[in-house]
Design an enzyme around this catalytic site. Structure first.
Site, mmCIF file in Angstrom:
data_model
loop_
_atom_site.group_PDB
_atom_site.id
_atom_site.type_symbol
_atom_site.label_atom_id
_atom_site.label_comp_id
_atom_site.label_asym_id
_atom_site.label_seq_id
_atom_site.Cartn_x
_atom_site.Cartn_y
_atom_site.Cartn_z
ATOM 1 C CG ASN A 1 -38.213 -87.678 52.326
ATOM 2 O OD1 ASN A 1 -39.595 -86.693 51.398
ATOM 3 N ND2 ASN A 1 -37.841 -88.572 52.648
ATOM 4 N N PRO A 2 -38.150 -82.776 51.939
ATOM 5 C CG PRO A 2 -40.243 -81.167 50.436
ATOM 6 C CD PRO A 2 -38.784 -82.725 50.300
ATOM 7 C CG PHE B 1 -37.879 -88.973 58.580
ATOM 8 C CD1 PHE B 1 -39.955 -88.797 58.490
ATOM 9 C CD2 PHE B 1 -38.137 -89.176 57.016
ATOM 10 C CE1 PHE B 1 -40.312 -88.995 57.544
ATOM 11 C CE2 PHE B 1 -38.424 -89.233 56.318
ATOM 12 C CZ PHE B 1 -39.979 -89.507 56.004
#
Length: 396
Positions: free
Chosen positions: A298-299, A196
């Site tokens: 920051n799921p 990510f």
């Protein structure tokens, strides 16, 4: 040449008569305008005449020419106060493909203008920034603003590399993966697909947490412990370790690629001595040997219905497990709330980046689950004025 173009703008017209190489004749020219930036590329086998009417209010919108002239104009209104005028040999074949000069060199600004047009035509987001980032990277700069584009050309080797990277961007590969690196706050991090990519909003999350830790008076001990859930490239943990020498971090992620990249970035930045990285699935039964002053995450918080709206760059390259948060985007957020009271030290807090719809949902969830001993004490907005960051504190 600067005086020459000043005369064109202010006094009327000026005639170039059979210059053998217009590109060499006009390299290094810069004019300043309040309207925008123009990239001007021209080939003339006869005479080129520019009149005052070609530059209304300092902005190139039309041109007058005689004999055989090919002209291309790229207008970028987003940059104020700077107009750059560059002429060069038109290096396109009959099929429109861009060719090299005979000596193998290639004008920097022509390359940027060409790929900006190509990206724009293909629907690539931020076409001008994409072209500038790639050219700057090949030239060894972090930003195109540091390059003197009119002072030099691309060598044949540099041009080949620019074309290779730009073709990847045409395939909608994110610019961060193409460059293989990206800045996050004060750090430069290695980037690899499918890990990510940290967004600017996450820098804001760290900024809010930074202020909280600076003002935090409850800790009597010098050292403090942080748990990051879903570490990705390690951006959050490494930024906090860099800014707080007394901090120790535990970073966890479900994917092997993320764990390896976080370890790589930590070692590269010489922060690995205060960081423990684990590959694990975070859930309500998870256990750690220590308790933490702060849990930050920051799921994955994107709703199932919104996954279909993601850009091609995200869908095609980034790991979906770092994005999809379940039907309502709250899957991992609930697990963090469930376990927070077990994992936090007295007075500890949880910091989350969330969807703008989540703060109210989190408040409702906490109201219905008082046994988790957390209260929502802060909701902070991002630079687009959306509620994106939540602070949950452990009840005393």
């Amino acid at each position: 040449m600067r005086c020459l173009l000043h005369r064109v703008l202010k006094k009327g017209s000026f005639l170039w008569n059979r210059l053998p190489d217009l590109r060499n004749g006009t390299q290094g020219v810069k004019l300043y305008s309040v309207l925008g930036e123009c990239h001007y590329a021209a080939r003339s086998q006869g005479r080129l005449r520019l009149s005052k009417g070609a530059f209304p209010s300092g902005y190139l919108t039309q041109y007058l020419c005689t004999h055989n002239l090919t002209l291309s104009v790229t207008e970028t209104l987003s940059r104020l106060f700077c107009t750059k005028v560059t002429t060069s040999h038109d290096l396109r074949d009959d099929n429109g493909a861009l060719l090299k000069d005979g000596d193998g060199d290639f004008p920097v600004m022509e390359a940027v203008s060409y790929w900006t047009r190509e990206f724009d035509t293909a629907g690539v987001p931020e076409p001008d920034a994409s072209a500038e980032y790639i050219v700057a990277h090949v030239l060894g700069y972090k930003a195109f603003s540091l390059v003197s584009p009119l002072a030099r050309n691309l060598t044949a080797e540099e041009r080949t590399r620019v074309w290779e990277l730009c073709k990847k961007r045409m395939d909608r590969m994110p610019i961060q993966y193409i460059l293989g690196e990206w800045d996050f706050r004060n750090l430069n991090l290695t980037m690899r697909p499918p890990v990510f990519i940290p967004r600017p909003e996450t820098e804001e999350l760290v900024e809010h947490l930074w202020f909280h830790l600076q003002e935090d008076l409850y800790r009597e001990e010098d050292d403090f412990d942080i748990l990051e859930i879903g570490c990705g490239s390690g951006a959050i943990s490494l930024s906090l370790l860099y800014e707080f020498p007394e901090a120790h971090c535990t970073a966890v992620d479900v994917t092997k690629e993320a764990v390896e990249l976080t370890k790589h970035n930590a070692k590269r930045l010489s922060l690995n001595d205060r960081l423990e990285v684990k590959q694990m699935q975070f859930n309500t039964s998870v256990k750690f040997e220590t308790k933490f002053d702060v849990i930050v995450s920051n799921p994955p918080y994107i709703w199932t219905q919104d996954m279909e709206t993601l850009e091609q760059e995200i869908v095609g390259y980034e790991n979906h497990c770092a994005l999809h948060g379940g039907t309502d985007g709250m899957g991992l957020i609930r697990d963090i709330i469930h376990t927070g009271h077990r994992l936090l030290k007295p007075g500890g807090s949880v910091w989350l980046e969330v969807d703008p719809r989540h703060p109210d949902m989190i408040q409702t969830y906490l109201n219905n689950h008082l046994q988790y001993q957390l209260q929502l004490t802060g909701v902070y907005h991002d630079f687009n004025d959306r509620p994106r960051f939540c602070c949950l504190e452990l009840l005393e």
